[in-house]
Design a protein around this motif. Structure first.
Motif, PDB file in Angstrom:
ATOM      1  N   MET A  49     -85.588  29.347 -32.015  1.00  0.00           N
ATOM      2  CA  MET A  49     -85.631  28.721 -33.078  1.00  0.00           C
ATOM      3  C   MET A  49     -84.622  28.663 -33.441  1.00  0.00           C
ATOM      4  SD  MET A  49     -89.140  27.252 -33.958  1.00  0.00           S
ATOM      5  CE  MET A  49     -89.157  25.781 -35.077  1.00  0.00           C
ATOM      6  N   THR A  50     -84.026  26.881 -34.211  1.00  0.00           N
ATOM      7  CA  THR A  50     -82.323  27.670 -34.837  1.00  0.00           C
ATOM      8  C   THR A  50     -83.062  28.314 -36.523  1.00  0.00           C
ATOM      9  OG1 THR A  50     -81.801  25.544 -33.292  1.00  0.00           O
ATOM     10  CG2 THR A  50     -80.975  26.168 -35.985  1.00  0.00           C
ATOM     11  N   ASP A  51     -84.374  27.557 -36.887  1.00  0.00           N
ATOM     12  CA  ASP A  51     -84.375  27.848 -38.286  1.00  0.00           C
ATOM     13  C   ASP A  51     -84.910  29.632 -38.268  1.00  0.00           C
ATOM     14  OD1 ASP A  51     -87.664  26.510 -38.529  1.00  0.00           O
ATOM     15  OD2 ASP A  51     -86.600  26.958 -37.120  1.00  0.00           O
ATOM     16  N   GLN A  52     -85.328  29.825 -36.771  1.00  0.00           N
ATOM     17  CA  GLN A  52     -85.095  31.704 -37.120  1.00  0.00           C
ATOM     18  C   GLN A  52     -84.125  32.152 -37.165  1.00  0.00           C
ATOM     19  OE1 GLN A  52     -88.020  31.898 -34.620  1.00  0.00           O
ATOM     20  NE2 GLN A  52     -89.911  31.514 -35.793  1.00  0.00           N
ATOM     21  N   ILE A  53     -83.067  32.401 -36.491  1.00  0.00           N
ATOM     22  CA  ILE A  53     -81.755  32.723 -35.937  1.00  0.00           C
ATOM     23  C   ILE A  53     -80.742  33.059 -37.238  1.00  0.00           C
ATOM     24  CG2 ILE A  53     -79.270  32.271 -35.086  1.00  0.00           C
ATOM     25  CD1 ILE A  53     -80.544  31.024 -32.543  1.00  0.00           C
ATOM     26  N   VAL A  54     -80.458  33.963 -37.728  1.00  0.00           N
ATOM     27  CA  VAL A  54     -79.850  34.548 -38.658  1.00  0.00           C
ATOM     28  C   VAL A  54     -78.344  34.531 -38.186  1.00  0.00           C
ATOM     29  CG1 VAL A  54     -79.279  35.333 -40.509  1.00  0.00           C
ATOM     30  CG2 VAL A  54     -82.229  35.322 -40.105  1.00  0.00           C
ATOM     31  N   HIS A  55     -76.595  34.586 -38.472  1.00  0.00           N
ATOM     32  CA  HIS A  55     -75.856  34.873 -38.456  1.00  0.00           C
ATOM     33  C   HIS A  55     -75.530  35.486 -39.406  1.00  0.00           C
ATOM     34  CE1 HIS A  55     -75.657  32.754 -34.602  1.00  0.00           C
ATOM     35  NE2 HIS A  55     -76.525  31.495 -35.430  1.00  0.00           N
ATOM     36  N   PHE A  56     -73.973  36.818 -39.472  1.00  0.00           N
ATOM     37  CA  PHE A  56     -73.488  36.717 -40.251  1.00  0.00           C
ATOM     38  C   PHE A  56     -71.754  36.593 -40.025  1.00  0.00           C
ATOM     39  CE2 PHE A  56     -76.591  41.279 -41.514  1.00  0.00           C
ATOM     40  CZ  PHE A  56     -77.491  40.227 -41.820  1.00  0.00           C
ATOM     41  N   LYS A  57     -71.106  36.756 -41.022  1.00  0.00           N
ATOM     42  CA  LYS A  57     -69.457  36.504 -40.565  1.00  0.00           C
ATOM     43  C   LYS A  57     -69.421  37.560 -40.996  1.00  0.00           C
ATOM     44  CE  LYS A  57     -66.599  33.389 -41.786  1.00  0.00           C
ATOM     45  NZ  LYS A  57     -65.895  32.455 -42.270  1.00  0.00           N
ATOM     46  N   VAL A  58     -68.752  37.770 -41.454  1.00  0.00           N
ATOM     47  CA  VAL A  58     -67.786  39.394 -41.787  1.00  0.00           C
ATOM     48  C   VAL A  58     -66.260  39.569 -41.795  1.00  0.00           C
ATOM     49  CG1 VAL A  58     -67.218  41.736 -42.569  1.00  0.00           C
ATOM     50  CG2 VAL A  58     -69.847  40.577 -41.533  1.00  0.00           C
ATOM     51  N   SER A  59     -65.547  38.962 -43.468  1.00  0.00           N
ATOM     52  CA  SER A  59     -64.442  39.279 -43.010  1.00  0.00           C
ATOM     53  C   SER A  59     -63.597  40.407 -43.427  1.00  0.00           C
ATOM     54  CB  SER A  59     -63.901  37.994 -44.025  1.00  0.00           C
ATOM     55  OG  SER A  59     -64.017  36.711 -43.312  1.00  0.00           O
ATOM     56  N   VAL A 115     -73.784  35.098 -44.692  1.00  0.00           N
ATOM     57  CA  VAL A 115     -75.307  35.154 -44.726  1.00  0.00           C
ATOM     58  C   VAL A 115     -75.915  33.104 -43.462  1.00  0.00           C
ATOM     59  CG1 VAL A 115     -77.258  36.083 -43.651  1.00  0.00           C
ATOM     60  CG2 VAL A 115     -75.594  37.028 -44.831  1.00  0.00           C
ATOM     61  N   TYR A 116     -76.180  32.775 -42.383  1.00  0.00           N
ATOM     62  CA  TYR A 116     -76.390  31.741 -41.955  1.00  0.00           C
ATOM     63  C   TYR A 116     -77.365  31.831 -42.049  1.00  0.00           C
ATOM     64  CZ  TYR A 116     -71.464  30.934 -42.651  1.00  0.00           C
ATOM     65  OH  TYR A 116     -70.235  30.923 -43.044  1.00  0.00           O
ATOM     66  N   GLY A 117     -79.262  31.205 -42.178  1.00  0.00           N
ATOM     67  CA  GLY A 117     -79.894  31.024 -42.017  1.00  0.00           C
ATOM     68  C   GLY A 117     -81.013  31.683 -43.519  1.00  0.00           C
ATOM     69  N   ASP A 118     -82.566  32.258 -42.367  1.00  0.00           N
ATOM     70  CA  ASP A 118     -82.690  32.765 -43.661  1.00  0.00           C
ATOM     71  C   ASP A 118     -83.312  34.234 -42.663  1.00  0.00           C
ATOM     72  OD1 ASP A 118     -85.145  33.215 -45.284  1.00  0.00           O
ATOM     73  OD2 ASP A 118     -86.543  32.023 -44.934  1.00  0.00           O
ATOM     74  N   PRO A 119     -82.849  34.964 -43.398  1.00  0.00           N
ATOM     75  CA  PRO A 119     -82.891  36.809 -43.650  1.00  0.00           C
ATOM     76  C   PRO A 119     -84.341  36.943 -43.963  1.00  0.00           C
ATOM     77  CG  PRO A 119     -80.901  36.553 -45.140  1.00  0.00           C
ATOM     78  CD  PRO A 119     -82.000  35.529 -45.019  1.00  0.00           C
ATOM     79  N   PRO A 163     -78.984  29.199 -46.687  1.00  0.00           N
ATOM     80  CA  PRO A 163     -80.493  29.064 -45.841  1.00  0.00           C
ATOM     81  C   PRO A 163     -79.701  27.402 -44.640  1.00  0.00           C
ATOM     82  CG  PRO A 163     -80.708  29.467 -48.280  1.00  0.00           C
ATOM     83  CD  PRO A 163     -78.983  29.245 -48.032  1.00  0.00           C
ATOM     84  N   TRP A 164     -80.667  27.948 -44.030  1.00  0.00           N
ATOM     85  CA  TRP A 164     -80.074  26.319 -43.581  1.00  0.00           C
ATOM     86  C   TRP A 164     -80.787  25.485 -43.124  1.00  0.00           C
ATOM     87  CZ3 TRP A 164     -82.710  22.684 -40.295  1.00  0.00           C
ATOM     88  CH2 TRP A 164     -82.455  22.317 -39.047  1.00  0.00           C
ATOM     89  N   TRP A 165     -80.315  24.129 -43.667  1.00  0.00           N
ATOM     90  CA  TRP A 165     -79.693  23.540 -44.276  1.00  0.00           C
ATOM     91  C   TRP A 165     -80.641  21.982 -43.030  1.00  0.00           C
ATOM     92  CZ3 TRP A 165     -76.606  18.572 -45.675  1.00  0.00           C
ATOM     93  CH2 TRP A 165     -77.266  17.845 -46.635  1.00  0.00           C
ATOM     94  N   ARG A 166     -80.019  21.510 -41.916  1.00  0.00           N
ATOM     95  CA  ARG A 166     -80.130  20.760 -41.402  1.00  0.00           C
ATOM     96  C   ARG A 166     -79.364  20.610 -39.978  1.00  0.00           C
ATOM     97  NH1 ARG A 166     -79.679  15.263 -44.547  1.00  0.00           N
ATOM     98  NH2 ARG A 166     -80.979  15.571 -46.140  1.00  0.00           N
ATOM     99  N   GLY A 167     -79.617  20.013 -38.951  1.00  0.00           N
ATOM    100  CA  GLY A 167     -78.558  20.319 -37.909  1.00  0.00           C
ATOM    101  C   GLY A 167     -79.485  20.011 -36.842  1.00  0.00           C
TER     102      GLY A 167
END
Length: 121
Positions: A1-11, A92-96, A113-117
């Motif tokens: 599910m989208t609301d469980q997936i967590v993404h990181f973007k590290v620069s 970080v995108y999502g709820d870790p 945190p995930w909001w809509r989509g």
């Protein structure tokens, strides 16, 4: 599910003259992360000058994030990486989850945190 997936973007900005060391550490990180359950993506992107890098990480849920944060990749290899590169962005995108959220915030992560989509299962 989208609301469980967590993404990181590290620069990262790679220190001048340290690309070879950076590349070796990245390979070690890839090898170790490949074996982590719950990891669905660990991808490095490099600019043409080989001076800036983006790491995109994807985890199936908060438990997988917590496992990664407790792994040798984060505990041992990230400090090595930061000896040859500078962290200049961490999102970080999502709820870790609450424990990982506190750990990530202490590392300087900005958490969204995930909001809509519309996502895929």
């Amino acid at each position: 599910m989208t609301d469980q997936i967590v993404h990181f973007k590290v620069s990262l900005a790679i220190n001048s003259g340290d690309f070879d060391a950076f590349e070796q550490i990245v390979q070690q990180m890839l090898n170790a992360t490949r074996r982590e359950p719950g990891n669905r993506g660990y991808e490095f992107f490099l600019n043409k000058e080989r001076s800036r890098c983006r790491l995109l990480e994807t985890y199936v849920d908060a438990e997988a994030v917590l496992m990664h944060l407790g792994s040798p990749v984060v505990g041992q290899m990230v400090p090595q990486l930061l000896a040859v590169a500078t962290l200049d962005g961490f999102e970080v995108y999502g709820d870790p989850g609450p424990t990982a959220t506190a750990m990530l915030a202490a590392m300087g992560a900005d958490i969204f945190p995930w909001w809509r989509g519309i996502g895929t299962d």
